[in-house]
Design a protein around this motif. Structure first.
Motif, PDB file in Angstrom:
ATOM      1  N   ILE A 330      16.233  -4.594   4.971  1.00 28.77           N
ATOM      2  CA  ILE A 330      16.145  -6.015   4.768  1.00 28.77           C
ATOM      3  C   ILE A 330      15.303  -6.249   6.053  1.00 28.77           C
ATOM      4  CG2 ILE A 330      16.954  -8.304   4.828  1.00 28.77           C
ATOM      5  CD1 ILE A 330      19.485  -7.320   3.209  1.00 28.77           C
ATOM      6  N   LYS A 331      15.752  -5.694   6.954  1.00 26.66           N
ATOM      7  CA  LYS A 331      14.930  -6.145   8.204  1.00 26.66           C
ATOM      8  C   LYS A 331      13.522  -5.573   8.171  1.00 26.66           C
ATOM      9  CE  LYS A 331      17.852  -4.323  11.146  1.00 26.66           C
ATOM     10  NZ  LYS A 331      18.791  -4.065  12.227  1.00 26.66           N
ATOM     11  N   ARG A 332      13.334  -4.152   7.787  1.00 27.92           N
ATOM     12  CA  ARG A 332      11.731  -3.710   7.422  1.00 27.92           C
ATOM     13  C   ARG A 332      10.883  -4.816   6.408  1.00 27.92           C
ATOM     14  NH1 ARG A 332      14.763   0.948   8.156  1.00 27.92           N
ATOM     15  NH2 ARG A 332      15.138   1.087   5.865  1.00 27.92           N
ATOM     16  N   GLY A 333      11.773  -4.844   5.522  1.00 28.05           N
ATOM     17  CA  GLY A 333      11.031  -6.113   4.294  1.00 28.05           C
ATOM     18  C   GLY A 333      10.446  -7.139   5.116  1.00 28.05           C
ATOM     19  N   LEU A 334      11.536  -7.876   5.942  1.00 28.75           N
ATOM     20  CA  LEU A 334      11.417  -9.245   6.597  1.00 28.75           C
ATOM     21  C   LEU A 334      10.084  -9.174   7.553  1.00 28.75           C
ATOM     22  CD1 LEU A 334      14.777 -10.707   7.397  1.00 28.75           C
ATOM     23  CD2 LEU A 334      13.275 -11.376   5.577  1.00 28.75           C
ATOM     24  N   VAL A 335      10.106  -7.794   8.176  1.00 28.57           N
ATOM     25  CA  VAL A 335       9.070  -7.780   9.139  1.00 28.57           C
ATOM     26  C   VAL A 335       7.775  -7.740   8.189  1.00 28.57           C
ATOM     27  CG1 VAL A 335       7.688  -6.190  10.848  1.00 28.57           C
ATOM     28  CG2 VAL A 335      10.052  -6.687  10.854  1.00 28.57           C
ATOM     29  N   GLN A 336       7.787  -6.909   7.088  1.00 28.13           N
ATOM     30  CA  GLN A 336       6.441  -7.006   6.357  1.00 28.13           C
ATOM     31  C   GLN A 336       5.890  -8.525   5.870  1.00 28.13           C
ATOM     32  OE1 GLN A 336       7.639  -4.113   3.156  1.00 28.13           O
ATOM     33  NE2 GLN A 336       7.394  -2.176   4.493  1.00 28.13           N
ATOM     34  N   LYS A 337       6.943  -9.235   5.249  1.00 26.50           N
ATOM     35  CA  LYS A 337       6.654 -10.490   4.931  1.00 26.50           C
ATOM     36  C   LYS A 337       6.033 -11.299   5.908  1.00 26.50           C
ATOM     37  CE  LYS A 337       8.801 -10.508   0.744  1.00 26.50           C
ATOM     38  NZ  LYS A 337       7.790 -10.853  -0.486  1.00 26.50           N
ATOM     39  N   LEU A 338       6.607 -11.195   7.166  1.00 26.91           N
ATOM     40  CA  LEU A 338       6.085 -11.949   8.444  1.00 26.91           C
ATOM     41  C   LEU A 338       4.481 -11.416   8.568  1.00 26.91           C
ATOM     42  CD1 LEU A 338       9.036 -11.786  10.992  1.00 26.91           C
ATOM     43  CD2 LEU A 338       8.300 -13.809   9.415  1.00 26.91           C
ATOM     44  N   ASP A 339       4.238 -10.110   8.521  1.00 24.54           N
ATOM     45  CA  ASP A 339       2.815  -9.483   8.775  1.00 24.54           C
ATOM     46  C   ASP A 339       1.848 -10.139   7.625  1.00 24.54           C
ATOM     47  OD1 ASP A 339       3.653  -8.261  10.901  1.00 24.54           O
ATOM     48  OD2 ASP A 339       3.936  -6.245  10.098  1.00 24.54           O
ATOM     49  N   GLN A 340       2.434 -10.065   6.213  1.00 26.38           N
ATOM     50  CA  GLN A 340       1.769 -10.422   5.243  1.00 26.38           C
ATOM     51  C   GLN A 340       1.299 -11.871   5.206  1.00 26.38           C
ATOM     52  OE1 GLN A 340       4.208  -9.061   1.860  1.00 26.38           O
ATOM     53  NE2 GLN A 340       3.860  -7.162   2.191  1.00 26.38           N
ATOM     54  N   GLU A 341       2.192 -12.766   5.580  1.00 26.83           N
ATOM     55  CA  GLU A 341       2.142 -14.143   5.611  1.00 26.83           C
ATOM     56  C   GLU A 341       1.617 -14.633   7.015  1.00 26.83           C
ATOM     57  OE1 GLU A 341       4.916 -16.258   3.294  1.00 26.83           O
ATOM     58  OE2 GLU A 341       5.330 -14.665   2.019  1.00 26.83           O
ATOM     59  N   LYS A 342       1.489 -13.687   7.793  1.00 28.64           N
ATOM     60  CA  LYS A 342       1.008 -14.283   9.198  1.00 28.64           C
ATOM     61  C   LYS A 342       1.661 -15.461   9.721  1.00 28.64           C
ATOM     62  CE  LYS A 342      -3.691 -12.121   8.826  1.00 28.64           C
ATOM     63  NZ  LYS A 342      -3.242 -11.483   7.841  1.00 28.64           N
ATOM     64  N   THR A 343       3.171 -15.222   9.832  1.00 26.26           N
ATOM     65  CA  THR A 343       3.994 -16.377  10.178  1.00 26.26           C
ATOM     66  C   THR A 343       5.031 -15.844  11.174  1.00 26.26           C
ATOM     67  OG1 THR A 343       5.131 -18.435   9.426  1.00 26.26           O
ATOM     68  CG2 THR A 343       5.472 -16.360   8.145  1.00 26.26           C
ATOM     69  N   SER A 344       5.914 -16.610  11.570  1.00 24.66           N
ATOM     70  CA  SER A 344       7.301 -16.355  12.475  1.00 24.66           C
ATOM     71  C   SER A 344       8.443 -17.009  11.600  1.00 24.66           C
ATOM     72  CB  SER A 344       7.108 -17.037  13.633  1.00 24.66           C
ATOM     73  OG  SER A 344       7.324 -18.440  13.575  1.00 24.66           O
ATOM     74  N   LEU A 345       9.604 -16.322  11.901  1.00 22.82           N
ATOM     75  CA  LEU A 345      10.668 -16.953  11.098  1.00 22.82           C
ATOM     76  C   LEU A 345      11.028 -18.351  11.218  1.00 22.82           C
ATOM     77  CD1 LEU A 345      13.380 -14.129  12.177  1.00 22.82           C
ATOM     78  CD2 LEU A 345      12.491 -14.600  10.007  1.00 22.82           C
ATOM     79  N   ALA A 346      10.759 -18.785  12.471  1.00 26.00           N
ATOM     80  CA  ALA A 346      10.969 -20.218  12.655  1.00 26.00           C
ATOM     81  C   ALA A 346      10.222 -20.904  11.748  1.00 26.00           C
ATOM     82  CB  ALA A 346      10.735 -20.632  14.149  1.00 26.00           C
TER      83      ALA A 346
END
Length: 361
Positions: A330-346
């Protein structure tokens, strides 16, 4: 390594009844050294409730009911863990069998009934680990035979406040008769007022313990309106959405086991719990953070919870089927999402809440 070990152990564990397998897992964890987890990607870090979380993926209540292995659980890579549920006096809970795997549905039904060794046992264990790193909280409830359930919560807060980072007021377990009645507006107002007062008195002069309120998925939007208004008025620090469900979706494949009473968790809970999460986010208007629980079994599910309004997410049932390797996945997948969408968690928190509330995931 952990994922590979689980793959080897899973057939043996699943050959046992669910509660025995769980007890064996706790005993095995107790034998593990409480080594620090590997350092997380900095992009997963988030500050919530005035506390720093190395990642937003937490363990939901119900796994470590007796507060026995919090540090070993943190070692698995969780950003935080929630222990319990803990009640004031020791109680056995409901008769066994009281937990059932719905394997084809990747779901669990439990009717444990808050089996607990009591708050003093929990306090002793937590006092021994006080000062160690890692964000740890405790889910608290009321004894089944209590004549004053609000006092039960106050007792737990006074005993545990200051020893942990957060306490979650559980008024949404379906397995203690009458407990969900405390979600009613009048009861909830009195409950939260007394709990917040107990926290403030106990923590006077030191950093305040975060108080969360955990709600059920089986509520009307009108009831949700009242819960949110009461929680905001009484100064609760956040809401956890949601507990298990008493509903039984028609899509369940394990029809015989679905007839068992208790709370349903796991994959079938994902959609209803995420929709009520989004509805809650729209109502709190970013005044307090939310913790999203229910059916988190992948990075995609965790990402949906975040987009629906969760600053933090929790999982439990999915580990029954996928093992502790799921945390890293899950953590690796979330990092990929952040990279793909050029955003931050917040920035991602709640961005699609309006659409998800309407069922558009």
């Amino acid at each position: 390594m952990i994922g590979a070990l689980f793959s080897l152990a899973r057939p043996a564990l699943h050959s046992l009844d669910a509660e025995t397998a769980h007890q064996l897992t706790i005993r095995s964890l107790a034998l593990m050294p409480a080594a620090p987890a590997s350092k997380d990607d900095a992009r997963l870090a988030i500050d919530v409730f005035g506390r720093h979380f190395p990642n937003p993926v937490g363990l939901a209540a119900g796994f470590d009911k007796q507060c026995e292995v919090p540090d070993q659980l943190l070692s698995l890579g969780f950003g935080f863990v929630e222990l319990g549920g803990v009640v004031p006096k020791p109680q056995q809970g409901n008769p066994r069998p009281r937990v059932f795997r719905l394997t084809r549905d990747e779901a669990v039904i439990n009717r444990f009934g808050l089996n607990s060794e009591g708050v003093e046992a929990a306090r002793e264990r937590l006092a021994r680990r006080f000062g160690r790193p890692g964000v740890v909280g405790v889910n608290i409830g009321a004894n089944k035979d209590s004549n004053d359930r609000i006092s039960d919560y106050v007792t737990c807060i006074r005993a545990l406040s200051g020893l942990v980072d957060f306490l979650t007021i559980n008024v949404s377990s379906p397995n203690t008769p009458g407990l969900r009645d405390l979600q009613g507006e009048a009861f909830l107002d009195d409950l939260l007022a007394r709990c917040i007062d107990a926290r403030n008195q106990t923590d006077e002069g030191r950093r305040k313990t975060t108080i969360l309120l955990k709600i059920a998925p089986d509520i009307s939007l009108e009831t949700l309106d009242a819960i949110v208004a009461t929680a905001l008025r009484r100064g609760v620090d956040g809401l956890t959405v949601s507990n298990t469900t008493v509903a039984r979706p028609e899509t369940l494949r394990e029809k015989a086991l679905a007839a068992e009473t208790g709370g349903l968790s796991g994959k079938p809970l994902f959609v209803p719990s995420t929709r009520i999460l989004a509805e809650t986010f729209l109502r709190v208007e970013r005044k307090i953070p939310l913790v999203g629980v229910g059916g988190v079994d992948s990075a995609e599910a965790a990402w949906a919870k975040i987009r629906a309004g969760a600053s933090l997410v929790q999982l439990y049932s999915a580990m029954v089927y996928k093992g502790p390797g799921l945390i890293g996945d899950i953590k690796r997948g979330l990092v990929q999402k952040l990279d793909q969408e050029k955003t931050s968690l917040a920035q991602a928190v709640g961005r699609d809440a309006s659409a998800i509330a309407l069922g558009r995931f």
